[in-house]
Design an enzyme around this catalytic site. Structure first.
Site, short mmCIF file in Angstrom:
data_model
loop_
_atom_site.label_atom_id
_atom_site.label_comp_id
_atom_site.label_asym_id
_atom_site.label_seq_id
_atom_site.Cartn_x
_atom_site.Cartn_y
_atom_site.Cartn_z
N SER A 127 0.83 -1.20 0.00
CA SER A 127 0.00 0.00 0.00
C SER A 127 0.86 1.25 0.00
O SER A 127 0.35 2.34 -0.16
CB SER A 127 -0.91 -0.01 1.22
N HIS A 148 -1.61 -3.89 -5.92
CA HIS A 148 -2.21 -3.45 -4.65
C HIS A 148 -3.68 -3.84 -4.63
O HIS A 148 -4.50 -3.23 -5.30
CB HIS A 148 -2.02 -1.93 -4.53
N GLU A 160 -4.74 -1.87 -7.93
CA GLU A 160 -3.90 -0.76 -8.37
C GLU A 160 -2.58 -1.40 -8.82
O GLU A 160 -1.92 -2.08 -8.03
CB GLU A 160 -3.69 0.19 -7.18
N ASN A 198 -3.87 5.59 -1.66
CA ASN A 198 -3.62 6.06 -0.30
C ASN A 198 -3.22 7.53 -0.23
O ASN A 198 -3.28 8.14 0.83
CB ASN A 198 -2.60 5.16 0.39
N1 CAA Z 1 -15.46 -12.53 1.21
C1 CAA Z 1 -16.54 -12.64 0.40
N2 CAA Z 1 -17.62 -11.83 0.48
C2 CAA Z 1 -17.60 -10.87 1.44
C3 CAA Z 1 -16.52 -10.70 2.32
C4 CAA Z 1 -15.42 -11.59 2.18
N3 CAA Z 1 -14.33 -11.47 2.95
N4 CAA Z 1 -16.80 -9.67 3.15
C5 CAA Z 1 -18.00 -9.20 2.80
N5 CAA Z 1 -18.49 -9.92 1.76
C6 CAA Z 1 -19.72 -9.67 1.02
C7 CAA Z 1 -20.96 -10.02 1.77
O1 CAA Z 1 -21.30 -11.35 1.59
C8 CAA Z 1 -21.99 -9.09 1.16
O2 CAA Z 1 -22.51 -9.63 -0.03
P1 CAA Z 1 -23.96 -9.15 -0.61
O3 CAA Z 1 -23.77 -7.74 -1.08
O4 CAA Z 1 -24.22 -10.11 -1.72
O5 CAA Z 1 -24.90 -9.26 0.53
C9 CAA Z 1 -21.20 -7.87 0.81
O6 CAA Z 1 -19.84 -8.27 0.77
C10 CAA Z 1 -21.39 -6.82 1.85
O7 CAA Z 1 -21.06 -7.38 3.12
P2 CAA Z 1 -21.98 -7.24 4.43
O8 CAA Z 1 -23.43 -7.16 4.06
O9 CAA Z 1 -21.54 -8.28 5.40
O10 CAA Z 1 -21.51 -5.91 5.11
P3 CAA Z 1 -21.44 -4.47 4.50
O11 CAA Z 1 -22.56 -4.18 3.60
O12 CAA Z 1 -21.20 -3.62 5.70
O13 CAA Z 1 -20.12 -4.51 3.61
C11 CAA Z 1 -17.83 -4.18 3.27
C12 CAA Z 1 -18.88 -4.83 4.14
C13 CAA Z 1 -17.80 -4.88 1.91
C14 CAA Z 1 -16.51 -4.39 3.98
C15 CAA Z 1 -18.22 -2.67 3.09
O14 CAA Z 1 -18.46 -2.09 4.34
C16 CAA Z 1 -17.17 -1.88 2.38
O15 CAA Z 1 -17.08 -1.90 1.16
N6 CAA Z 1 -16.34 -1.13 3.15
C17 CAA Z 1 -15.25 -0.35 2.63
C18 CAA Z 1 -14.09 -1.25 2.42
C19 CAA Z 1 -12.91 -0.51 1.89
O16 CAA Z 1 -12.90 0.69 1.66
N7 CAA Z 1 -11.84 -1.27 1.67
C20 CAA Z 1 -10.60 -0.71 1.22
C21 CAA Z 1 -9.74 -0.49 2.42
S1 CAA Z 1 -8.21 0.21 1.96
C22 CAA Z 1 -7.25 -1.11 1.57
O17 CAA Z 1 -7.61 -2.24 1.65
C23 CAA Z 1 -5.91 -0.84 1.04
C24 CAA Z 1 -4.96 0.00 1.76
O18 CAA Z 1 -3.91 0.21 1.18
C25 CAA Z 1 -5.16 0.59 3.06
#
Ligand code: CAA
Length: 292
Positions: A127, A148, A160, A198
């Site tokens: 990242s 990424h 990315e 980021n």
């Molecule tokens: N594997 C498979 N499916 C998953 C999963 C996993 N690990 N985690 C969640 N899901 C699926 C769920 O089954 C659900 O599917 P449906 O839409 O079909 O129902 C969907 O994702 C949404 O999950 P939830 O209903 O349980 O919960 P939610 O609606 O709160 O979503 C989330 C959870 C997907 C994490 C959502 O909150 C989200 O998109 N959050 C933002 C995440 C984000 O920004 N990530 C990037 C972080 S930065 C990074 O990673 C890089 C860095 O360099 C810092």
């Protein structure tokens, strides 16, 4: 289009990102060798992949049979030499420390069949670590590239793709195609501190922490402004907990050092929480409380 170059994928590091990447590679039909020095970590990784595949099957995103066929494509290893023996691409997913990543890549170079060294792609999931700097230590820097991924890997569609100053177009094209085969969208970026993701995300999170620190509003209110007003799936403070406050601080430090600009100064509250070991979801406490 089928990828002529990639038949077998090795993933080094079986933490959250490593198991997510193994999950999507296996689901896309690739044989995956997942390596970690810890047996325990590998066991947890396989359990997590199984749980996430099962959830996808329950939600009818994949067929029930794909849970077992995908799992069957993943082999686990604690020995790096065995894990990389026939890899066309090695995706390294070890923690975000330049010295550790350098060490792992030099080990991979030592252990890889010399005949394969010239053609094997070295991809690092990072990242914030400079691809050009990491590539300084390897024999074929043209083969090294950043991939990424985003957490949760099975859900987030972005990869990315970061080109270092010596990365070849051929390496980029192969990785671009692989990313599409994984069902993800590759976005090409250059090797600047924080890349694109980021550089934009972390100052937003840092600013949200400043808003909390200065008493502009409480944590729930700050998060709601961004979920309800800007349609972010999570507010910035909850997202910071999800990413890990230590990771956020580390990335802010990379931006601050890389650009030498005071606007990237990490918020004192962020530093304080990291010092206290309140790192977010993984420690059970960050801006919010979690079950661990
Ligand atoms: N594997 C498979 N499916 C998953 C999963 C996993 N690990 N985690 C969640 N899901 C699926 C769920 O089954 C659900 O599917 P449906 O839409 O079909 O129902 C969907 O994702 C949404 O999950 P939830 O209903 O349980 O919960 P939610 O609606 O709160 O979503 C989330 C959870 C997907 C994490 C959502 O909150 C989200 O998109 N959050 C933002 C995440 C984000 O920004 N990530 C990037 C972080 S930065 C990074 O990673 C890089 C860095 O360099 C810092």
């Amino acid at each position: 289009m089928h990828n002529q170059h990639i038949h077998s994928i090795t993933i080094v590091g079986a933490g959250t990102m490593g198991n997510g990447i193994a999950h999507v590679c296996a689901m896309a039909g690739f044989p995956v060798k997942l390596m970690d020095s810890s047996e325990g970590q590998l066991r947890v990784a396989l359990q997590t992949i199984k749980k996430n595949l099962t959830r996808m099957a329950e939600k009818q995103k994949i067929k029930p049979i794909e849970v077992s066929t995908s799992l069957a494509r993943i082999q686990t290893y604690t020995n790096i030499k065995q894990a990389i023996s026939d890899a066309d691409i090695v995706i390294e997913v070890v923690p975000e420390q330049l010295s550790l990543k350098k060490l792992v890549w030099s080990q991979i170079e030592q252990d890889i069949d010399p005949k394969r060294l010239k053609q094997t792609i070295f991809a690092t999931n990072t990242s914030s670590i400079s691809i050009s700097e990491l590539a300084e230590g390897v024999t074929h820097p043209e083969n090294m590239i950043g991939m990424h991924f985003f957490n949760p890997v099975p859900v987030m569609s972005l990869v990315e793709i970061i080109l270092g100053n010596k990365t070849s177009e051929q390496t980029f094209k192969t990785v671009e195609l692989l990313t599409r085969e994984l069902g993800k969208t590759p976005i090409r970026v250059h090797d600047f501190p924080g890349f694109v993701s980021n550089r934009i995300l972390m100052p937003m999170i840092n600013e949200a922490i400043y808003a909390l620190h200065e008493g502009v509003a409480d944590k729930e209110a700050i998060d709601q402004v961004m979920t309800l007003g800007m349609a972010h799936p999570m507010g910035p403070l909850r997202l910071a907990d999800f990413i890990g406050l230590d990771v956020c601080l580390n990335i802010m430090n990379v931006l601050h050092k890389g650009f030498q600009d005071a606007k990237y100064t990490p918020c004192p509250l962020l530093r304080e929480m990291v010092d206290k070991g309140h790192l977010g979801n993984k420690t059970g406490r960050g801006f919010y409380i979690y079950e661990v």
